[in-house]
Design a protein around this motif. Structure first.
Motif, PDB file in Angstrom:
ATOM      1  N   ALA A 105       0.806  -1.222   0.000  1.00 26.96           N
ATOM      2  CA  ALA A 105       0.000   0.000   0.000  1.00 26.96           C
ATOM      3  C   ALA A 105       0.839   1.273   0.000  1.00 26.96           C
ATOM      4  N   VAL A 106       1.908   1.321   0.800  1.00 26.87           N
ATOM      5  CA  VAL A 106       2.721   2.543   0.865  1.00 26.87           C
ATOM      6  C   VAL A 106       3.459   2.768  -0.453  1.00 26.87           C
ATOM      7  N   GLU A 107       4.040   1.721  -0.992  1.00 26.07           N
ATOM      8  CA  GLU A 107       4.759   1.849  -2.268  1.00 26.07           C
ATOM      9  C   GLU A 107       3.812   2.290  -3.385  1.00 26.07           C
ATOM     10  N   LEU A 108       2.624   1.724  -3.423  1.00 24.28           N
ATOM     11  CA  LEU A 108       1.690   2.081  -4.484  1.00 24.28           C
ATOM     12  C   LEU A 108       1.108   3.474  -4.280  1.00 24.28           C
ATOM     13  N   LEU A 109       0.958   3.903  -3.035  1.00 23.69           N
ATOM     14  CA  LEU A 109       0.557   5.293  -2.809  1.00 23.69           C
ATOM     15  C   LEU A 109       1.609   6.226  -3.383  1.00 23.69           C
ATOM     16  N   SER A 110       2.875   5.913  -3.156  1.00 23.98           N
ATOM     17  CA  SER A 110       3.967   6.721  -3.705  1.00 23.98           C
ATOM     18  C   SER A 110       3.906   6.757  -5.225  1.00 23.98           C
ATOM     19  N   ILE A 111       3.701   5.600  -5.860  1.00 22.35           N
ATOM     20  CA  ILE A 111       3.630   5.521  -7.319  1.00 22.35           C
ATOM     21  C   ILE A 111       2.435   6.300  -7.854  1.00 22.35           C
ATOM     22  N   CYS A 112       1.285   6.134  -7.213  1.00 17.44           N
ATOM     23  CA  CYS A 112       0.074   6.799  -7.695  1.00 17.44           C
ATOM     24  C   CYS A 112       0.139   8.312  -7.515  1.00 17.44           C
ATOM     25  N   VAL A 113       0.778   8.765  -6.448  1.00 21.78           N
ATOM     26  CA  VAL A 113       0.974  10.211  -6.267  1.00 21.78           C
ATOM     27  C   VAL A 113       1.926  10.729  -7.354  1.00 21.78           C
ATOM     28  N   HIS A 114       3.009  10.006  -7.597  1.00 25.21           N
ATOM     29  CA  HIS A 114       3.991  10.445  -8.599  1.00 25.21           C
ATOM     30  C   HIS A 114       3.372  10.532  -9.993  1.00 25.21           C
ATOM     31  N   TYR A 115       2.582   9.541 -10.368  1.00 26.72           N
ATOM     32  CA  TYR A 115       1.992   9.510 -11.711  1.00 26.72           C
ATOM     33  C   TYR A 115       0.598  10.140 -11.750  1.00 26.72           C
ATOM     34  N   GLU A 116       0.184  10.726 -10.632  1.00 31.32           N
ATOM     35  CA  GLU A 116      -1.079  11.467 -10.545  1.00 31.32           C
ATOM     36  C   GLU A 116      -2.280  10.616 -10.943  1.00 31.32           C
ATOM     37  N   ILE A 117      -2.321   9.402 -10.424  1.00 36.95           N
ATOM     38  CA  ILE A 117      -3.474   8.524 -10.621  1.00 36.95           C
ATOM     39  C   ILE A 117      -4.401   8.765  -9.439  1.00 36.95           C
ATOM     40  N   GLU A 118      -5.213   9.785  -9.544  1.00 39.08           N
ATOM     41  CA  GLU A 118      -5.936  10.330  -8.395  1.00 39.08           C
ATOM     42  C   GLU A 118      -6.862   9.332  -7.694  1.00 39.08           C
ATOM     43  N   PRO A 119      -7.682   8.558  -8.413  1.00 37.58           N
ATOM     44  CA  PRO A 119      -8.575   7.644  -7.691  1.00 37.58           C
ATOM     45  C   PRO A 119      -7.824   6.650  -6.813  1.00 37.58           C
ATOM     46  N   LEU A 120      -6.721   6.096  -7.326  1.00 31.85           N
ATOM     47  CA  LEU A 120      -5.948   5.154  -6.525  1.00 31.85           C
ATOM     48  C   LEU A 120      -5.213   5.859  -5.391  1.00 31.85           C
ATOM     49  N   SER A 121      -4.741   7.067  -5.636  1.00 32.82           N
ATOM     50  CA  SER A 121      -4.084   7.828  -4.569  1.00 32.82           C
ATOM     51  C   SER A 121      -5.021   8.018  -3.384  1.00 32.82           C
ATOM     52  N   ARG A 122      -6.256   8.403  -3.670  1.00 34.74           N
ATOM     53  CA  ARG A 122      -7.236   8.598  -2.592  1.00 34.74           C
ATOM     54  C   ARG A 122      -7.535   7.277  -1.885  1.00 34.74           C
ATOM     55  N   TYR A 124      -5.647   4.470  -1.600  1.00 32.19           N
ATOM     56  CA  TYR A 124      -4.546   3.995  -0.765  1.00 32.19           C
ATOM     57  C   TYR A 124      -4.341   4.899   0.448  1.00 32.19           C
ATOM     58  N   SER A 125      -4.552   6.197   0.270  1.00 27.72           N
ATOM     59  CA  SER A 125      -4.417   7.120   1.386  1.00 27.72           C
ATOM     60  C   SER A 125      -5.457   6.822   2.463  1.00 27.72           C
ATOM     61  N   GLN A 126      -6.703   6.606   2.050  1.00 27.71           N
ATOM     62  CA  GLN A 126      -7.769   6.288   3.003  1.00 27.71           C
ATOM     63  C   GLN A 126      -7.509   4.949   3.692  1.00 27.71           C
ATOM     64  N   PHE A 127      -7.027   3.979   2.918  1.00 29.11           N
ATOM     65  CA  PHE A 127      -6.737   2.672   3.511  1.00 29.11           C
ATOM     66  C   PHE A 127      -5.661   2.794   4.577  1.00 29.11           C
ATOM     67  N   LEU A 128      -4.594   3.520   4.273  1.00 26.82           N
ATOM     68  CA  LEU A 128      -3.494   3.646   5.228  1.00 26.82           C
ATOM     69  C   LEU A 128      -3.904   4.442   6.456  1.00 26.82           C
ATOM     70  N   ASP A 129      -4.765   5.436   6.274  1.00 25.56           N
ATOM     71  CA  ASP A 129      -5.293   6.163   7.432  1.00 25.56           C
ATOM     72  C   ASP A 129      -6.042   5.207   8.368  1.00 25.56           C
TER      73      ASP A 129
END
Length: 207
Positions: A105-122, A124-129
Motif C-alpha cells: 500500500a505505501v509503495e503504491l501510494l507513492s507511485i500513484c501520487v507520482h503519476y497522478e493517478i488520483e482515484p488510486l491515490s485517494r 490507498y491514502s484512506q486505507f493507510l489512514d
C-alpha cells in the motif's frame, strides 16, 4: 451484462500476459530490493489514467531524455516499483479492478501520487489512514520515509507524538531510522514520560 463485462476485462488482461503485437510501450519494473519485470502495454490506456504518463508519451517524439525509442516505434520507460505491486496499478488502468494489499500500500501510494493517478491515490491514502494503529504506525512511518510519501510521514509522526507512551515503547520502534527517532524526541508535544523515552531509546540502541 456482468458476464459480458467480466469477459471484456479478462480479454484485456490476457492481451498483456500473452503478448500483444499492438502494444507500443514497455515498462521496465523494479527497484532496489525487488525483482524485475517488463510489461508491454498500450500508451493510450496508461495516458487515459495518468496525466504524467500522457506527458511523457507526448515528449517521446521530440526527446529521448525520458523515453527511448525502440524497434517498431515502441518506447521504453523505467518505473521504480516492485513488479508484483505494480500489477495492481495495471489491472486498475485496464479494467477498473481495485485490489488493496497492505504489504504494497505505501509503495503504491507513492507511485500513484507520482503519476497522478488520483482515484488510486485517494483509495490507498484512506486505507493507510484506517490502518494506523500502535502496532503498525512505526512500520508505516519507516515505509513512508523509504518511498518519500511526505503526507503519510506527517500523519504517522502526528499519531506517534499523540500516543508516544504506547508507540515509542512498542517493539516495532526498533525499525525507525535514527534521524527520524531524534526528530520525534525533539517534538515538544511528545506525550511520554522521560523515563519511558529513555527506556525506548535504550531498547532501540540495543536492537
Amino acid at each position: 451484462e456482468d458476464a459480458l463485462f467480466e469477459s471484456f476485462q479478462t480479454n484485456l488482461l490476457r492481451s498483456l500476459k500473452e503478448g500483444d503485437s499492438f502494444t507500443d510501450v514497455s515498462l521496465h519494473l523494479g527497484r532496489q530490493g525487488s525483482g524485475t519485470a517488463i510489461i508491454n502495454c498500450h500508451r493510450h490506456m496508461l495516458a487515459a489514467q495518468s496525466p504524467v504518463f500522457a506527458q511523457l508519451f507526448l515528449q517521446a517524439a521530440n526527446s529521448s531524455q525520458h523515453l527511448t525509442s525502440a524497434k517498431g516505434g515502441k518506447v521504453s520507460l523505467r518505473v521504480e516499483c516492485d513488479p508484483d505491486a505494480f500489477n495492481d496499478v495495471i489491472t486498475y488502468m485496464y479494467c477498473g479492478r481495485i485490489s488493496v494489499r497492505a504489504e504494497h500500500a505505501v509503495e503504491l501510494l507513492s507511485i500513484c501520487v507520482h503519476y497522478e493517478i488520483e482515484p488510486l491515490s485517494r483509495l490507498y491514502s484512506q486505507f493507510l489512514d484506517s490502518y494506523l494503529a500502535v502496532e503498525t504506525v512505526n512500520v508505516l512511518l519507516t515505509s513512508a520515509l523509504q518511498f518519500g510519501v511526505e503526507a503519510l510521514v506527517e500523519r504517522c509522526e502526528g499519531f506517534i507524538v499523540r500516543n508516544a507512551s504506547q508507540t515509542m515503547t512498542h517493539p516495532t520502534m526498533e525499525v525507525v531510522p535514527e534521524e527520524e527517532l531524534c526528530r520525534l524526541l525533539d517534538e515538544d508535544a511528545l506525550q511520554i514520560l522521560e523515563i519511558e523515552a529513555f527506556v525506548a531509546v535504550l531498547r532501540w540502541g540495543r536492537a
